[in-house]
Design an enzyme around this catalytic site. Structure first.
Site, PDB file in Angstrom:
ATOM      1  N   TYR A  71       0.823  -1.226   0.000  1.00 47.71           N
ATOM      2  CA  TYR A  71       0.000   0.000   0.000  1.00 47.71           C
ATOM      3  C   TYR A  71       0.849   1.266   0.000  1.00 47.71           C
ATOM      4  CZ  TYR A  71      -4.300  -2.528  -0.037  1.00 47.71           C
ATOM      5  OH  TYR A  71      -5.335  -3.318  -0.461  1.00 47.71           O
ATOM      6  N   HIS A 125     -14.769   1.946  -2.220  1.00 51.82           N
ATOM      7  CA  HIS A 125     -13.729   1.139  -1.573  1.00 51.82           C
ATOM      8  C   HIS A 125     -12.726   1.970  -0.774  1.00 51.82           C
ATOM      9  CE1 HIS A 125     -14.621  -2.221  -4.752  1.00 51.82           C
ATOM     10  NE2 HIS A 125     -15.531  -2.161  -3.786  1.00 51.82           N
ATOM     11  N   CYS A 195      -1.303   3.512  15.932  1.00 47.77           N
ATOM     12  CA  CYS A 195      -2.454   4.390  16.134  1.00 47.77           C
ATOM     13  C   CYS A 195      -2.128   5.451  17.190  1.00 47.77           C
ATOM     14  CB  CYS A 195      -3.648   3.565  16.583  1.00 47.77           C
ATOM     15  SG  CYS A 195      -5.073   4.592  16.978  1.00 47.77           S
ATOM     16  N   CYS A 198      -5.138   4.889  20.368  1.00 42.66           N
ATOM     17  CA  CYS A 198      -5.068   3.808  21.358  1.00 42.66           C
ATOM     18  C   CYS A 198      -3.613   3.440  21.683  1.00 42.66           C
ATOM     19  CB  CYS A 198      -5.856   2.581  20.889  1.00 42.66           C
ATOM     20  SG  CYS A 198      -5.103   1.691  19.513  1.00 42.66           S
TER      21      CYS A 198
END
Ligand code: BJW
Length: 296
Positions: A71, A125, A195, A198
Site C-alpha cells: 500500500y 472502496h 495508532c 489507542c
C-alpha cells in the site's frame, strides 16, 4: 482519429443528453493510462503476489509489513500519477449535469484531484489516503493523509551508490519494488505506523478489503439517491471488470430502474455479469481516449 463508430456516438449522446438520472461506475481501467496498474489481468501481480490476495484482512494480520509495503508503494505511485483526460471529462460532466452520480471503486485519489464535485462522487472502496486503526475496539480514522512514506521504514529503497562511477541522481533513484528482483526488508510491528489514539493498534490503509463492509454512509447516500427517483436512465460502466460485489450489482439495480448500459473497456470480454442487452453500447478502447470523445 475517433475510435468510436459515428452511429454509436450519436445514439449514446442523444441518450446522455436527454437523461436526467445518470450513474458512472468506475474501476481501475480508468486510471490505467495514468500509469496505475489494474487488479486483474496483466499488471495484477505485485512481486509474486496476486494483488487481490494482499487486499484482505487475513493478509494484513499474517504479514502487516508486506501489506503495508504494497500500500505504501501504491500511495507513492498514486501521488506521482496525474489524472488523465477521462478523469477530467467525468468531472466536467458531473459539474454540468444534475441528477448525476459517480460510484468509484478506485482508491487512487485521481478523480478528486481532477476536481470531480465531491457531492457527486462516492468512493465505494475508500481511499489510499485514508488511514485507520486496525484494532477492532478503536475507531481512529484519518482522511487526507498524504505523508509519503507514512513511516521511514516504508521509504522505497534506492539504487546502491557503492559504485563510485554512479552519479548522485542515479544513486538516489527509487527502485520499483513491484519487481520481485528488487529485495525488500521484512518489516515487523515495530517498523509500522501505530495508532495515535489507542497507542497500540497498527494503523492500516482505509480501504475496503474482501469480506469487509463498504462504508455505511456511502452506501446509505447511494441508496437514498437511487430511491429519489423511479427511473434511472443510464449507467456507464467504465474500466471495470465488474466482478466485485456489491459494486457490480449497481449495474443490475440501475437496469431494474430502466437504465440503458454503456460499457467503456479495453477488453470486449469484460461485460457486466448480467451481460449486454439490445440498446446497450460497448465502446472498446482506452477510457482516457474514449471518454473525452463521448462525453463532449
Ligand atoms: C481498461 C483500461 C483502459 C484496463 N481503459 N478499460 C456476491 C457474489 C459473489 C461474491 C460476493 C458477493 N457479494 C460479496 C462477495 C464477496 C466479495 C466479492 O465480490 N468477490 C468477488 C471477487 C466474487 N466482495 C466483498 O468481499 C466486498 N464486501 C462485502 O461484500 O462485504 C459484505 C459484508 C457486509 C457486512 C459486514 C461484513 C461484510 C468487498 C469488496 C472489496 C474489494 N476491494 C478491492 C481492494 C480495494 C483496496 C485496494 O485498492 O487495494 O477493490 S479488490 C479490487 O477489485 C479493488 C477494486 O476496486 C475492485 C474492482 O476491480 P476493478 O476496478 O474492476 O479492476 P479490474 O482489474 O478487475 O478490472 C480493470 C478493468 O479495466 C478490466 O476490465 C480491463 O479490461 C479494463 N481496462 N485498461 C479502459 N485503459
Amino acid at each position: 482519429a475517433s475510435v468510436v463508430p459515428q452511429a454509436d456516438l450519436e445514439s449514446f449522446q442523444a441518450c446522455l443528453n436527454s437523461s436526467t438520472r445518470v450513474i458512472a461506475l468506475l474501476g481501475a481501467g480508468l486510471s490505467a493510462s495514468s500509469g496505475l496498474p489494474t487488479f486483474r489481468g496483466a499488471g495484477g501481480l505485485w512481486r509474486t503476489h496476486d494483488a487481490t490476495d494482499l487486499a484482505t484482512p487475513q493478509a494484513f494480520s499474517q504479514n502487516p509489513g508486506l501489506v503495508w509495503q504494497f500500500y505504501s508503494y501504491r500511495r507513492h505511485m498514486a501521488l506521482q500519477a496525474k489524472p488523465n483526460p477521462a478523469h477530467y471529462a467525468l468531472a466536467e460532466l458531473a459539474r454540468r449535469k444534475d441528477g448525476f452520480m459517480t460510484l468509484s471503486q478506485n482508491v487512487d485519489g485521481l478523480s478528486p484531484r481532477a476536481n470531480h464535485p465531491e457531492d457527486k462522487l462516492k468512493l465505494l472502496h475508500g481511499s489510499l489516503f485514508n488511514v485507520k486503526c486496525s484494532d477492532f475496539f478503536c475507531n481512529y480514522f484519518e482522511s487526507n493523509n498524504y505523508t509519503d512514506p507514512i513511516v521511514p521504514a516504508l521509504a522505497l529503497p534506492t539504487q546502491n551508490g557503492s559504485d563510485p562511477t554512479t552519479t548522485e541522481a542515479l544513486a538516489n533513484r527509487e527502485l520499483d519494488i513491484s519487481d520481485e528482483r528488487v529485495s525488500i526488508p521484512e518489516l515487523d510491528h515495530s517498523h509500522l505506523p501505530k495508532c495515535p489514539r489507542c497507542q497500540h493498534g497498527l494503523l492500516r490503509p482505509g480501504v475496503v478489503w474482501f469480506g469487509e463492509a463498504l462504508p455505511k454512509q456511502v452506501i446509505g447516500d447511494i441508496t437514498s439517491w437511487m430511491a429519489d427517483s423511479e427511473k434511472i436512465d443510464l449507467i456507464m460502466v467504465i474500466g471495470t471488470s465488474a466482478k466485485v460485489y456489491p459494486a457490480a450489482a449497481y449495474v443490475d439495480s440501475a437496469r431494474a430502474k430502466g437504465a440503458r448500459v454503456a460499457v467503456v473497456n479495453m477488453d470486449r470480454n469484460d461485460e457486466p455479469a448480467s451481460g449486454m442487452r439490445d440498446g446497450d453500447w460497448f465502446f472498446q478502447g482506452d477510457a482516457a481516449q474514449i471518454l473525452p470523445e463521448i462525453l463532449k
